[in-house]
Write a protein that holds these residues in place. Structure first.
Motif, PDB file in Angstrom:
ATOM      1  N   GLU A 114     -18.466  -3.601  -0.179  1.00  0.00           N
ATOM      2  CA  GLU A 114     -19.705  -4.382  -0.054  1.00  0.00           C
ATOM      3  C   GLU A 114     -19.418  -5.877  -0.112  1.00  0.00           C
ATOM      4  OE1 GLU A 114     -23.378  -5.476  -3.022  1.00  0.00           O
ATOM      5  OE2 GLU A 114     -22.594  -3.431  -3.080  1.00  0.00           O
ATOM      6  N   LEU A 115     -18.533  -6.286  -1.024  1.00  0.00           N
ATOM      7  CA  LEU A 115     -18.263  -7.706  -1.227  1.00  0.00           C
ATOM      8  C   LEU A 115     -17.267  -8.272  -0.225  1.00  0.00           C
ATOM      9  CD1 LEU A 115     -17.974  -7.855  -5.128  1.00  0.00           C
ATOM     10  CD2 LEU A 115     -19.889  -8.635  -3.727  1.00  0.00           C
ATOM     11  N   HIS A 116     -16.302  -7.461   0.179  1.00  0.00           N
ATOM     12  CA  HIS A 116     -15.181  -8.006   0.953  1.00  0.00           C
ATOM     13  C   HIS A 116     -14.946  -7.324   2.296  1.00  0.00           C
ATOM     14  CE1 HIS A 116     -14.217 -10.383  -2.553  1.00  0.00           C
ATOM     15  NE2 HIS A 116     -14.230  -9.297  -3.298  1.00  0.00           N
ATOM     16  N   GLY A 117     -15.817  -6.398   2.680  1.00  0.00           N
ATOM     17  CA  GLY A 117     -15.672  -5.756   3.979  1.00  0.00           C
ATOM     18  C   GLY A 117     -15.068  -4.369   3.876  1.00  0.00           C
ATOM     19  N   GLY A 118     -15.667  -3.438   4.610  1.00  0.00           N
ATOM     20  CA  GLY A 118     -15.165  -2.063   4.592  1.00  0.00           C
ATOM     21  C   GLY A 118     -13.893  -1.919   5.405  1.00  0.00           C
ATOM     22  N   ILE A 119     -13.128  -0.891   5.083  1.00  0.00           N
ATOM     23  CA  ILE A 119     -11.858  -0.660   5.793  1.00  0.00           C
ATOM     24  C   ILE A 119     -11.786   0.783   6.278  1.00  0.00           C
ATOM     25  CG2 ILE A 119     -10.543  -2.516   4.691  1.00  0.00           C
ATOM     26  CD1 ILE A 119      -9.471  -0.474   2.705  1.00  0.00           C
ATOM     27  N   GLN A 120     -12.902   1.280   6.823  1.00  0.00           N
ATOM     28  CA  GLN A 120     -12.944   2.645   7.329  1.00  0.00           C
ATOM     29  C   GLN A 120     -12.062   2.770   8.575  1.00  0.00           C
ATOM     30  OE1 GLN A 120     -15.692   0.803   6.670  1.00  0.00           O
ATOM     31  NE2 GLN A 120     -16.303   1.783   4.752  1.00  0.00           N
ATOM     32  N   SER A 121     -11.493   3.952   8.748  1.00  0.00           N
ATOM     33  CA  SER A 121     -10.636   4.209   9.904  1.00  0.00           C
ATOM     34  C   SER A 121     -10.747   5.662  10.320  1.00  0.00           C
ATOM     35  CB  SER A 121      -9.170   3.877   9.588  1.00  0.00           C
ATOM     36  OG  SER A 121      -8.324   4.283  10.650  1.00  0.00           O
ATOM     37  N   ALA A 122     -10.964   5.874  11.606  1.00  0.00           N
ATOM     38  CA  ALA A 122     -10.977   7.231  12.137  1.00  0.00           C
ATOM     39  C   ALA A 122      -9.566   7.706  12.434  1.00  0.00           C
ATOM     40  CB  ALA A 122     -11.820   7.289  13.414  1.00  0.00           C
ATOM     41  N   ALA A 123      -8.609   6.771  12.434  1.00  0.00           N
ATOM     42  CA  ALA A 123      -7.220   7.111  12.764  1.00  0.00           C
ATOM     43  C   ALA A 123      -6.348   7.217  11.511  1.00  0.00           C
ATOM     44  CB  ALA A 123      -6.642   6.067  13.720  1.00  0.00           C
ATOM     45  N   GLY A 124      -6.957   7.085  10.325  1.00  0.00           N
ATOM     46  CA  GLY A 124      -6.176   7.178   9.092  1.00  0.00           C
ATOM     47  C   GLY A 124      -5.335   5.946   8.808  1.00  0.00           C
ATOM     48  N   VAL A 125      -5.739   4.790   9.338  1.00  0.00           N
ATOM     49  CA  VAL A 125      -4.984   3.546   9.144  1.00  0.00           C
ATOM     50  C   VAL A 125      -5.514   2.816   7.909  1.00  0.00           C
ATOM     51  CG1 VAL A 125      -4.404   1.309  10.167  1.00  0.00           C
ATOM     52  CG2 VAL A 125      -4.538   3.341  11.609  1.00  0.00           C
ATOM     53  N   ASP A 126      -4.607   2.242   7.146  1.00  0.00           N
ATOM     54  CA  ASP A 126      -4.979   1.487   5.952  1.00  0.00           C
ATOM     55  C   ASP A 126      -5.145   0.010   6.331  1.00  0.00           C
ATOM     56  OD1 ASP A 126      -5.381   0.380   3.491  1.00  0.00           O
ATOM     57  OD2 ASP A 126      -3.429   0.928   2.646  1.00  0.00           O
ATOM     58  N   TYR A 127      -6.358  -0.490   6.237  1.00  0.00           N
ATOM     59  CA  TYR A 127      -6.635  -1.884   6.605  1.00  0.00           C
ATOM     60  C   TYR A 127      -6.707  -2.800   5.386  1.00  0.00           C
ATOM     61  CZ  TYR A 127      -7.774  -0.153  11.272  1.00  0.00           C
ATOM     62  OH  TYR A 127      -7.712   0.416  12.516  1.00  0.00           O
ATOM     63  N   SER A 128      -6.256  -2.336   4.240  1.00  0.00           N
ATOM     64  CA  SER A 128      -6.383  -3.143   3.021  1.00  0.00           C
ATOM     65  C   SER A 128      -5.528  -4.415   3.095  1.00  0.00           C
ATOM     66  CB  SER A 128      -6.021  -2.319   1.789  1.00  0.00           C
ATOM     67  OG  SER A 128      -4.706  -1.804   1.891  1.00  0.00           O
ATOM     68  N   ARG A 129      -4.330  -4.317   3.681  1.00  0.00           N
ATOM     69  CA  ARG A 129      -3.478  -5.521   3.776  1.00  0.00           C
ATOM     70  C   ARG A 129      -4.107  -6.543   4.720  1.00  0.00           C
ATOM     71  NH1 ARG A 129       1.063  -7.652   6.625  1.00  0.00           N
ATOM     72  NH2 ARG A 129       2.313  -8.973   5.222  1.00  0.00           N
ATOM     73  N   LEU A 130      -4.700  -6.078   5.824  1.00  0.00           N
ATOM     74  CA  LEU A 130      -5.378  -6.998   6.732  1.00  0.00           C
ATOM     75  C   LEU A 130      -6.510  -7.697   6.006  1.00  0.00           C
ATOM     76  CD1 LEU A 130      -5.933  -8.189   9.521  1.00  0.00           C
ATOM     77  CD2 LEU A 130      -7.283  -6.147  10.050  1.00  0.00           C
ATOM     78  N   ARG A 131      -7.267  -6.962   5.220  1.00  0.00           N
ATOM     79  CA  ARG A 131      -8.362  -7.562   4.458  1.00  0.00           C
ATOM     80  C   ARG A 131      -7.835  -8.603   3.474  1.00  0.00           C
ATOM     81  NH1 ARG A 131     -12.277  -3.521   1.308  1.00  0.00           N
ATOM     82  NH2 ARG A 131     -10.329  -3.023   0.250  1.00  0.00           N
ATOM     83  N   ASN A 132      -6.745  -8.280   2.798  1.00  0.00           N
ATOM     84  CA  ASN A 132      -6.173  -9.218   1.833  1.00  0.00           C
ATOM     85  C   ASN A 132      -5.750 -10.518   2.515  1.00  0.00           C
ATOM     86  OD1 ASN A 132      -6.509  -7.216  -0.061  1.00  0.00           O
ATOM     87  ND2 ASN A 132      -4.361  -6.601  -0.110  1.00  0.00           N
ATOM     88  N   LEU A 133      -5.072 -10.393   3.658  1.00  0.00           N
ATOM     89  CA  LEU A 133      -4.592 -11.581   4.366  1.00  0.00           C
ATOM     90  C   LEU A 133      -5.750 -12.433   4.868  1.00  0.00           C
ATOM     91  CD1 LEU A 133      -1.655  -9.921   6.352  1.00  0.00           C
ATOM     92  CD2 LEU A 133      -1.440 -11.574   4.486  1.00  0.00           C
ATOM     93  N   LEU A 134      -6.785 -11.800   5.374  1.00  0.00           N
ATOM     94  CA  LEU A 134      -7.947 -12.556   5.847  1.00  0.00           C
ATOM     95  C   LEU A 134      -8.686 -13.206   4.680  1.00  0.00           C
ATOM     96  CD1 LEU A 134      -9.246 -10.107   8.589  1.00  0.00           C
ATOM     97  CD2 LEU A 134      -8.263 -12.376   8.950  1.00  0.00           C
ATOM     98  N   HIS A 135      -8.738 -12.524   3.561  1.00  0.00           N
ATOM     99  CA  HIS A 135      -9.362 -13.109   2.366  1.00  0.00           C
ATOM    100  C   HIS A 135      -8.618 -14.369   1.951  1.00  0.00           C
ATOM    101  CE1 HIS A 135     -10.128 -13.460  -2.031  1.00  0.00           C
ATOM    102  NE2 HIS A 135     -11.351 -13.109  -1.679  1.00  0.00           N
ATOM    103  N   GLN A 136      -7.299 -14.372   2.124  1.00  0.00           N
ATOM    104  CA  GLN A 136      -6.474 -15.537   1.802  1.00  0.00           C
ATOM    105  C   GLN A 136      -6.492 -16.572   2.922  1.00  0.00           C
ATOM    106  OE1 GLN A 136      -2.534 -13.961   1.008  1.00  0.00           O
ATOM    107  NE2 GLN A 136      -3.375 -12.344  -0.302  1.00  0.00           N
ATOM    108  N   GLN A 137      -7.145 -16.239   4.038  1.00  0.00           N
ATOM    109  CA  GLN A 137      -7.173 -17.074   5.246  1.00  0.00           C
ATOM    110  C   GLN A 137      -5.763 -17.355   5.759  1.00  0.00           C
ATOM    111  OE1 GLN A 137      -9.811 -20.479   4.827  1.00  0.00           O
ATOM    112  NE2 GLN A 137     -11.563 -19.122   5.072  1.00  0.00           N
ATOM    113  N   ALA A 138      -4.914 -16.358   5.626  1.00  0.00           N
ATOM    114  CA  ALA A 138      -3.566 -16.413   6.197  1.00  0.00           C
ATOM    115  C   ALA A 138      -3.677 -15.908   7.634  1.00  0.00           C
ATOM    116  CB  ALA A 138      -2.600 -15.561   5.375  1.00  0.00           C
ATOM    117  N   TRP A 139      -4.154 -16.764   8.511  1.00  0.00           N
ATOM    118  CA  TRP A 139      -4.580 -16.341   9.840  1.00  0.00           C
ATOM    119  C   TRP A 139      -3.446 -15.773  10.684  1.00  0.00           C
ATOM    120  CZ3 TRP A 139      -9.435 -15.854   9.308  1.00  0.00           C
ATOM    121  CH2 TRP A 139     -10.188 -16.787   8.594  1.00  0.00           C
TER     122      TRP A 139
END
Length: 300
Positions: A114-139
């Motif tokens: 809710e606070l930082h964006g969902g990371i649902q995947s139909a392909a079983g991919v883990d998007y947590s690292r992408l979320r972390n990097l975007l949260h840090q604005q490490a573009w």
């Protein structure tokens, strides 16, 4: 006493016995009915009491879950994951409120999404690292992670996606990637931002091939070409900041065979990706933004 009464009344013994048996049967049935009614009433009262107790316990449990959810929200408002100190407080709160570990994890995931964006995947991919990097604005790191997760979702084993294989990227994964990029760039980046830029190009350029070239230039992926220069920029020369043009990121490096000298997605892939995005995400006409005048839409 009944026998004496029957004699005094002059009733034959057999007739008296019949009368007695008749009323005795009615009496027993009445007693039995009253007993059953009392038992039913007692059972109903016990069930009502038990139901009220269950409702009270359920309400209490919900209040505890709500309190735990509020604590999670406080602990994760600024950070995706609680600090070591906050995690200790959450663990203590979980035990005091009799919340199971699995339920606590589920609440934490809900609050984090809710606070930082969902990371649902139909392909079983883990998007947590992408979320972390975007949260840090490490573009740039987030852009490279986007390539990794897309190729994993497409099961390409780090081989560039083609116009045919890109169609396999599920709408769920498209929405997750777009949602994360859009959230952390305030709508400046993401697939939907790129869709909007392309729609603006449709209103300007009728020629399909030229529209795809202008689209890349509007995104800042390509500069105005010259006689000896096609205008394509090396990947490391792209703008990995919020000052980049609308839709500049994420790049589509996952479709490029090479990035060593220039970043150049093929026109065939661009057309296929746009078509796939249009199928995955509806874009309202009113959402089309004005293009940044600093990035011309016509090739010189």
């Amino acid at each position: 006493m009944l026998e004496e009464l029957a004699e005094n009344l002059g009733l034959p013994k057999s007739e008296a016995e019949l009368i007695y048996k008749h009323y005795y049967k009615d009496y027993n049935e009445d007693i039995k009915l009253k007993s059953e009614q009392q038992l039913a009433k007692a059972s109903q009262e016990a069930e009502s009491k038990a139901k009220a107790e269950r409702q009270k316990q359920a309400q209490q449990a919900q209040e505890w879950r709500d309190q735990y959810r509020s604590l999670c929200r406080e602990a994760m408002t600024s950070n995706i994951y609680p600090s070591e100190y906050d995690q200790g407080r959450l663990d203590q709160a979980r035990r005091l409120r009799n919340i199971s570990v699995d339920e606590a994890i589920s609440i934490e995931v809900e609050v984090r999404d809710e606070l930082h964006g969902g990371i649902q995947s139909a392909a079983g991919v883990d998007y947590s690292r992408l979320r972390n990097l975007l949260h840090q604005q490490a573009w740039q790191e987030a852009d490279m992670e986007t390539e990794a997760v897309i190729l994993k979702a497409l099961d390409r084993d780090m081989q560039p996606a083609t116009a045919a294989t890109v169609q396999r990227l599920s709408a769920v994964d498209v929405a997750t990637i777009d949602g994360l990029w859009s959230r952390y760039s305030s709508g400046r980046f993401g697939f939907k931002a790129q869709q909007q830029v392309y729609r603006a190009q449709q209103q300007i350029q009728q020629d399909d091939r030229q529209r795809l070239l202008d689209f890349q230039q509007a995104l800042g992926w390509r500069e105005a070409p010259s006689l000896l220069y096609q205008g394509y920029r090396p990947y490391h020369d792209l703008n990995f900041s919020l000052e980049a043009p609308q839709g500049h990121l994420p790049t589509w490096r996952w479709s490029c065979p090479s990035l060593s000298d220039r970043y150049k997605p093929s026109l065939e892939v661009i057309a296929a990706v746009i078509q796939h995005l249009n199928g995955c995400m509806l874009l309202e006409a009113a959402a089309t933004p004005a293009l940044d005048p600093a990035f011309p839409t016509q090739l010189a």
